[in-house]
Design a protein around this motif. Structure first.
Motif, PDB file in Angstrom:
ATOM      1  N   SER A  98       0.819  -1.213   0.000  1.00  0.00           N
ATOM      2  CA  SER A  98       0.000   0.000   0.000  1.00  0.00           C
ATOM      3  C   SER A  98       0.851   1.260   0.000  1.00  0.00           C
ATOM      4  O   SER A  98       0.427   2.295  -0.498  1.00  0.00           O
ATOM      5  CB  SER A  98      -0.933   0.005   1.215  1.00  0.00           C
ATOM      6  OG  SER A  98      -1.875  -1.037   1.123  1.00  0.00           O
ATOM      7  N   GLU A 134       6.165  -4.446  -5.061  1.00  0.00           N
ATOM      8  CA  GLU A 134       5.334  -4.652  -6.249  1.00  0.00           C
ATOM      9  C   GLU A 134       4.144  -5.524  -5.893  1.00  0.00           C
ATOM     10  O   GLU A 134       4.284  -6.538  -5.209  1.00  0.00           O
ATOM     11  CB  GLU A 134       6.176  -5.328  -7.324  1.00  0.00           C
ATOM     12  CG  GLU A 134       5.453  -5.552  -8.622  1.00  0.00           C
ATOM     13  CD  GLU A 134       6.369  -6.191  -9.640  1.00  0.00           C
ATOM     14  OE1 GLU A 134       6.186  -7.399  -9.895  1.00  0.00           O
ATOM     15  OE2 GLU A 134       7.255  -5.494 -10.156  1.00  0.00           O
ATOM     16  N   ASN A 135       2.978  -5.117  -6.339  1.00  0.00           N
ATOM     17  CA  ASN A 135       1.789  -5.929  -6.174  1.00  0.00           C
ATOM     18  C   ASN A 135       1.902  -7.117  -7.126  1.00  0.00           C
ATOM     19  O   ASN A 135       2.038  -6.928  -8.332  1.00  0.00           O
ATOM     20  CB  ASN A 135       0.540  -5.099  -6.488  1.00  0.00           C
ATOM     21  CG  ASN A 135      -0.741  -5.856  -6.283  1.00  0.00           C
ATOM     22  OD1 ASN A 135      -0.866  -7.019  -6.635  1.00  0.00           O
ATOM     23  ND2 ASN A 135      -1.720  -5.179  -5.720  1.00  0.00           N
ATOM     24  N   VAL A 170      -0.232  -9.099  -8.238  1.00  0.00           N
ATOM     25  CA  VAL A 170      -1.364  -9.237  -9.157  1.00  0.00           C
ATOM     26  C   VAL A 170      -1.251  -8.233 -10.299  1.00  0.00           C
ATOM     27  O   VAL A 170      -1.427  -8.578 -11.463  1.00  0.00           O
ATOM     28  CB  VAL A 170      -2.710  -9.058  -8.407  1.00  0.00           C
ATOM     29  CG1 VAL A 170      -3.881  -9.062  -9.377  1.00  0.00           C
ATOM     30  CG2 VAL A 170      -2.871 -10.137  -7.352  1.00  0.00           C
ATOM     31  N   THR A 171      -0.926  -6.971  -9.966  1.00  0.00           N
ATOM     32  CA  THR A 171      -0.873  -5.925 -10.988  1.00  0.00           C
ATOM     33  C   THR A 171       0.517  -5.763 -11.595  1.00  0.00           C
ATOM     34  O   THR A 171       0.659  -5.199 -12.671  1.00  0.00           O
ATOM     35  CB  THR A 171      -1.296  -4.566 -10.392  1.00  0.00           C
ATOM     36  OG1 THR A 171      -0.340  -4.176  -9.399  1.00  0.00           O
ATOM     37  CG2 THR A 171      -2.692  -4.628  -9.798  1.00  0.00           C
ATOM     38  N   GLY A 172       1.541  -6.222 -10.859  1.00  0.00           N
ATOM     39  CA  GLY A 172       2.907  -6.066 -11.337  1.00  0.00           C
ATOM     40  C   GLY A 172       3.441  -4.657 -11.210  1.00  0.00           C
ATOM     41  O   GLY A 172       4.461  -4.318 -11.789  1.00  0.00           O
ATOM     42  N   SER A 173       2.748  -3.805 -10.437  1.00  0.00           N
ATOM     43  CA  SER A 173       3.198  -2.419 -10.297  1.00  0.00           C
ATOM     44  C   SER A 173       3.303  -2.036  -8.823  1.00  0.00           C
ATOM     45  O   SER A 173       2.770  -2.712  -7.950  1.00  0.00           O
ATOM     46  CB  SER A 173       2.231  -1.472 -11.019  1.00  0.00           C
ATOM     47  OG  SER A 173       0.946  -1.554 -10.429  1.00  0.00           O
ATOM     48  N   LYS A 174       4.019  -0.944  -8.588  1.00  0.00           N
ATOM     49  CA  LYS A 174       4.147  -0.386  -7.238  1.00  0.00           C
ATOM     50  C   LYS A 174       3.273   0.861  -7.177  1.00  0.00           C
ATOM     51  O   LYS A 174       3.650   1.908  -7.703  1.00  0.00           O
ATOM     52  CB  LYS A 174       5.602  -0.004  -6.945  1.00  0.00           C
ATOM     53  CG  LYS A 174       6.538  -1.171  -6.820  1.00  0.00           C
ATOM     54  CD  LYS A 174       7.933  -0.653  -6.483  1.00  0.00           C
ATOM     55  CE  LYS A 174       8.909  -1.785  -6.318  1.00  0.00           C
ATOM     56  NZ  LYS A 174      10.259  -1.304  -5.972  1.00  0.00           N
ATOM     57  N   ASP A 175       2.117   0.730  -6.584  1.00  0.00           N
ATOM     58  CA  ASP A 175       1.175   1.838  -6.485  1.00  0.00           C
ATOM     59  C   ASP A 175       0.994   2.221  -5.023  1.00  0.00           C
ATOM     60  O   ASP A 175       0.982   1.364  -4.144  1.00  0.00           O
ATOM     61  CB  ASP A 175      -0.188   1.448  -7.064  1.00  0.00           C
ATOM     62  CG  ASP A 175      -0.105   1.063  -8.526  1.00  0.00           C
ATOM     63  OD1 ASP A 175       0.540   1.798  -9.293  1.00  0.00           O
ATOM     64  OD2 ASP A 175      -0.663   0.017  -8.897  1.00  0.00           O
ATOM     65  N   HIS A 178      -1.352   3.545  -2.105  1.00  0.00           N
ATOM     66  CA  HIS A 178      -2.745   3.635  -1.670  1.00  0.00           C
ATOM     67  C   HIS A 178      -2.712   4.122  -0.227  1.00  0.00           C
ATOM     68  O   HIS A 178      -2.764   3.322   0.719  1.00  0.00           O
ATOM     69  CB  HIS A 178      -3.449   2.282  -1.785  1.00  0.00           C
ATOM     70  CG  HIS A 178      -3.471   1.755  -3.181  1.00  0.00           C
ATOM     71  ND1 HIS A 178      -4.375   2.196  -4.124  1.00  0.00           N
ATOM     72  CD2 HIS A 178      -2.676   0.851  -3.803  1.00  0.00           C
ATOM     73  CE1 HIS A 178      -4.146   1.564  -5.267  1.00  0.00           C
ATOM     74  NE2 HIS A 178      -3.122   0.749  -5.102  1.00  0.00           N
TER      75      HIS A 178
END
Length: 92
Positions: free
Chosen positions: A32, A37-38, A40-45, A47
């Motif tokens: 979060s 890296e997530n 599932v999404t393959g990105s670092k977002d 939240h």
């Protein structure tokens, strides 16, 4: 013994262990915060709202378990809060 490949559904999920529970919350918090890296999404977002919620959950857990943890459990929880608390504060 069969030659069929095992799937994730064949392996029982671990649970009921305090340190594993704290580790799972810490990994969610790091994702979060955009530190990991997530998968599932393959990105670092980032939240931020979710990060604040998870940190609040860990603080509540610390308060509710005070005096009931062994030394390793308490040390792990303090380490997670000490390491990730400032990260969450910087997100605000």
């Amino acid at each position: 013994m069969t030659d069929e490949p095992r799937t994730a559904g064949d392996v029982p999920l671990p649970g009921g262990e305090f340190r594993l529970f704290v580790t799972r919350l810490a990994y969610q918090l790091m994702m979060s915060c955009g530190l990991l890296e997530n998968p599932v999404t393959g990105s670092k977002d980032v939240h931020a709202d979710n990060a604040r919620m998870l940190l609040a959950d860990l603080v509540m857990l610390q308060e509710k378990t005070r005096g009931n943890l062994d030394d390793d459990e308490e040390a792990q929880l303090l380490k997670v809060l000490g390491d990730l608390g400032p990260v969450v504060e910087r997100l605000s």
